[in-house]
Scaffold this motif. Structure first.
Motif, PDB file in Angstrom:
ATOM      1  N   GLY A  43       0.702  -1.205   0.009  1.00 35.49           N
ATOM      2  CA  GLY A  43      -0.022   0.119   0.459  1.00 35.49           C
ATOM      3  C   GLY A  43       0.622   1.331   0.082  1.00 35.49           C
ATOM      4  O   GLY A  43       0.122   1.844  -0.574  1.00 35.49           O
ATOM      5  N   LEU A  44       1.865   1.046   0.581  1.00 33.18           N
ATOM      6  CA  LEU A  44       2.450   2.567   0.592  1.00 33.18           C
ATOM      7  C   LEU A  44       3.602   3.018  -0.904  1.00 33.18           C
ATOM      8  O   LEU A  44       3.727   3.788  -0.551  1.00 33.18           O
ATOM      9  N   CYS A  45       3.720   1.430  -0.931  1.00 35.69           N
ATOM     10  CA  CYS A  45       4.808   1.648  -2.446  1.00 35.69           C
ATOM     11  C   CYS A  45       3.541   2.160  -3.383  1.00 35.69           C
ATOM     12  O   CYS A  45       4.069   3.034  -4.029  1.00 35.69           O
ATOM     13  N   PHE A  46       2.677   2.145  -3.671  1.00 34.28           N
ATOM     14  CA  PHE A  46       1.417   2.106  -3.938  1.00 34.28           C
ATOM     15  C   PHE A  46       1.551   3.398  -4.293  1.00 34.28           C
ATOM     16  O   PHE A  46       1.491   4.489  -5.124  1.00 34.28           O
ATOM     17  N   VAL A  47       0.860   4.029  -3.537  1.00 34.39           N
ATOM     18  CA  VAL A  47       0.155   5.273  -2.532  1.00 34.39           C
ATOM     19  C   VAL A  47       2.091   6.769  -3.091  1.00 34.39           C
ATOM     20  O   VAL A  47       1.681   7.571  -3.818  1.00 34.39           O
ATOM     21  N   VAL A  48       3.766   6.176  -2.695  1.00 36.36           N
ATOM     22  CA  VAL A  48       4.090   6.637  -3.409  1.00 36.36           C
ATOM     23  C   VAL A  48       4.767   6.907  -4.839  1.00 36.36           C
ATOM     24  O   VAL A  48       4.914   7.669  -5.375  1.00 36.36           O
ATOM     25  N   ALA A  49       4.294   5.756  -4.854  1.00 38.81           N
ATOM     26  CA  ALA A  49       4.546   5.535  -6.826  1.00 38.81           C
ATOM     27  C   ALA A  49       3.545   6.970  -7.250  1.00 38.81           C
ATOM     28  O   ALA A  49       4.077   7.223  -8.179  1.00 38.81           O
ATOM     29  N   GLY A  50       2.366   6.684  -6.458  1.00 38.62           N
ATOM     30  CA  GLY A  50       1.408   7.212  -7.396  1.00 38.62           C
ATOM     31  C   GLY A  50       2.055   8.541  -7.339  1.00 38.62           C
ATOM     32  O   GLY A  50       2.213   9.550  -8.504  1.00 38.62           O
ATOM     33  N   ILE A  51       2.389   9.343  -6.046  1.00 40.22           N
ATOM     34  CA  ILE A  51       2.742  10.607  -5.909  1.00 40.22           C
ATOM     35  C   ILE A  51       3.368  10.837  -6.773  1.00 40.22           C
ATOM     36  O   ILE A  51       4.059  11.815  -7.756  1.00 40.22           O
ATOM     37  N   VAL A  52       4.728  10.076  -6.696  1.00 41.76           N
ATOM     38  CA  VAL A  52       5.805  10.527  -7.492  1.00 41.76           C
ATOM     39  C   VAL A  52       6.049  10.660  -8.877  1.00 41.76           C
ATOM     40  O   VAL A  52       6.568  11.224  -9.728  1.00 41.76           O
ATOM     41  N   GLY A  53       5.199   9.314  -9.330  1.00 43.35           N
ATOM     42  CA  GLY A  53       5.099   9.201 -11.317  1.00 43.35           C
ATOM     43  C   GLY A  53       4.252  10.633 -10.871  1.00 43.35           C
ATOM     44  O   GLY A  53       4.232  11.435 -12.239  1.00 43.35           O
ATOM     45  N   ILE A  54       2.835  10.597 -11.039  1.00 41.49           N
ATOM     46  CA  ILE A  54       2.294  11.560 -11.167  1.00 41.49           C
ATOM     47  C   ILE A  54       3.065  13.664 -10.432  1.00 41.49           C
ATOM     48  O   ILE A  54       2.574  14.169 -11.808  1.00 41.49           O
ATOM     49  N   ALA A  55       3.661  13.331 -10.315  1.00 43.98           N
ATOM     50  CA  ALA A  55       4.764  14.649  -9.834  1.00 43.98           C
ATOM     51  C   ALA A  55       5.772  14.789 -11.130  1.00 43.98           C
ATOM     52  O   ALA A  55       5.861  16.052 -11.389  1.00 43.98           O
ATOM     53  N   GLY A  56       6.120  13.836 -11.455  1.00 41.98           N
ATOM     54  CA  GLY A  56       6.782  13.620 -12.792  1.00 41.98           C
ATOM     55  C   GLY A  56       6.220  14.392 -13.982  1.00 41.98           C
ATOM     56  O   GLY A  56       6.671  15.000 -13.999  1.00 41.98           O
ATOM     57  N   VAL A  57       5.280  13.226 -13.699  1.00 39.48           N
ATOM     58  CA  VAL A  57       3.496  13.913 -15.403  1.00 39.48           C
ATOM     59  C   VAL A  57       3.514  14.903 -15.413  1.00 39.48           C
ATOM     60  O   VAL A  57       3.549  16.219 -16.166  1.00 39.48           O
ATOM     61  N   TYR A  58       3.743  15.938 -14.117  1.00 42.44           N
ATOM     62  CA  TYR A  58       2.763  16.704 -13.876  1.00 42.44           C
ATOM     63  C   TYR A  58       3.860  18.025 -14.510  1.00 42.44           C
ATOM     64  O   TYR A  58       3.873  19.276 -15.002  1.00 42.44           O
ATOM     65  N   GLU A  59       4.947  17.672 -13.903  1.00 40.47           N
ATOM     66  CA  GLU A  59       6.641  18.825 -13.781  1.00 40.47           C
ATOM     67  C   GLU A  59       6.785  18.753 -15.829  1.00 40.47           C
ATOM     68  O   GLU A  59       7.032  20.254 -16.272  1.00 40.47           O
ATOM     69  N   PHE A  60       6.147  17.595 -15.733  1.00 38.02           N
ATOM     70  CA  PHE A  60       6.646  17.782 -17.758  1.00 38.02           C
ATOM     71  C   PHE A  60       5.633  19.145 -18.192  1.00 38.02           C
ATOM     72  O   PHE A  60       6.021  19.046 -19.907  1.00 38.02           O
ATOM     73  N   ARG A  61       4.131  18.418 -18.224  1.00 36.19           N
ATOM     74  CA  ARG A  61       2.461  18.675 -18.394  1.00 36.19           C
ATOM     75  C   ARG A  61       3.477  20.863 -18.514  1.00 36.19           C
ATOM     76  O   ARG A  61       2.860  21.260 -19.214  1.00 36.19           O
ATOM     77  N   LYS A  62       3.697  20.870 -16.974  1.00 37.36           N
ATOM     78  CA  LYS A  62       3.913  21.797 -16.546  1.00 37.36           C
ATOM     79  C   LYS A  62       4.981  22.987 -17.647  1.00 37.36           C
ATOM     80  O   LYS A  62       4.895  24.088 -18.154  1.00 37.36           O
ATOM     81  N   ALA A  63       5.990  22.508 -18.108  1.00 34.73           N
ATOM     82  CA  ALA A  63       7.469  22.807 -18.726  1.00 34.73           C
ATOM     83  C   ALA A  63       6.702  22.512 -20.419  1.00 34.73           C
ATOM     84  O   ALA A  63       7.705  23.257 -21.257  1.00 34.73           O
ATOM     85  N   LYS A  64       5.225  21.995 -20.538  1.00 33.76           N
ATOM     86  CA  LYS A  64       5.555  22.089 -22.150  1.00 33.76           C
ATOM     87  C   LYS A  64       6.460  21.245 -22.567  1.00 33.76           C
ATOM     88  O   LYS A  64       7.061  21.698 -24.394  1.00 33.76           O
ATOM     89  N   THR A  65       6.769  19.679 -22.454  1.00 34.13           N
ATOM     90  CA  THR A  65       7.814  19.040 -23.054  1.00 34.13           C
ATOM     91  C   THR A  65       7.365  17.547 -23.182  1.00 34.13           C
ATOM     92  O   THR A  65       6.194  17.007 -22.227  1.00 34.13           O
ATOM     93  N   THR A  66       7.323  16.744 -24.554  1.00 32.61           N
ATOM     94  CA  THR A  66       7.644  15.529 -24.138  1.00 32.61           C
ATOM     95  C   THR A  66       7.345  14.848 -22.913  1.00 32.61           C
ATOM     96  O   THR A  66       8.249  14.480 -22.073  1.00 32.61           O
ATOM     97  N   VAL A  67       6.847  13.573 -22.822  1.00 30.43           N
ATOM     98  CA  VAL A  67       6.797  12.292 -21.326  1.00 30.43           C
ATOM     99  C   VAL A  67       6.757  11.700 -22.276  1.00 30.43           C
ATOM    100  O   VAL A  67       7.385  10.641 -21.519  1.00 30.43           O
ATOM    101  N   ASN A  68       7.181  11.438 -23.773  1.00 28.35           N
ATOM    102  CA  ASN A  68       7.031  10.421 -24.556  1.00 28.35           C
ATOM    103  C   ASN A  68       8.825  10.024 -24.100  1.00 28.35           C
ATOM    104  O   ASN A  68       9.273   9.930 -25.162  1.00 28.35           O
TER     105      ASN A  68
END
Length: 153
Positions: A43-68
């Motif tokens: 459960g902890l790994c799931f929650v932390v993974a979600g936070i870390v992963g979503i935070a990464g996608v958010y920063e890429f989107r904010k910078a308007k760069t590719t996540v591919n």
């Protein structure tokens, strides 16, 4: 082996390893363990993974760069804000945490070892080639970023 560099999307590697971990955990009972708090760790790994992963996608989107991760050449900037100030690869870290948590929950030492195959594969066939491409694309700016921030954590 260079033919595998940046060819298989990291999510595909993740899915393959989920299947492998499941098969290993159910086939190699000699490696079974009695690990404490397996559901809590998962459960902890799931929650932390979600936070870390979503935070990464958010920063890429904010910078308007590719996540591919397969088309690194389309990157428009070096993202070093938010979660990227602590990890150069937070989305990969998130996927690893999910694999590790799942393997731990399976209560099998061999399954846990399989989760680390993700790190080995990603370092060799995804991250190192990505970093070469980003160094060519952004030069000193990316090299400076690599000096300041660790690859995983």
């Amino acid at each position: 082996m260079d033919k595998l560099e940046r060819k298989i999307p990291p999510v595909a590697i993740f899915v393959i390893l989920v299947v492998v971990i499941n098969k290993v955990a159910h086939s190699f009972h000699g490696f079974s363990l009695d690990l404490p708090l397996s559901s809590l760790v998962f459960g902890l790994c799931f929650v932390v993974a979600g936070i870390v992963g979503i935070a990464g996608v958010y920063e890429f989107r904010k910078a308007k760069t590719t996540v591919n991760p397969v088309k690194v050449e389309q990157a428009s900037s070096v993202v070093d804000s938010g979660i990227f100030a602590y990890s150069r690869n937070p989305m990969y870290l998130g996927l690893f945490l999910l694999l590790f948590g799942y393997a731990y929950w399976q209560q099998n030492l061999l399954a846990i070892a399989c989760s680390f195959l993700f790190v080995i594969y990603m370092n060799r066939f995804q991250i190192t080639p990505e970093e070469r491409a980003l160094e060519q694309l952004f030069g000193a700016q990316y090299l400076d970023y690599k000096q300041r921030v660790r690859r995983w954590i």
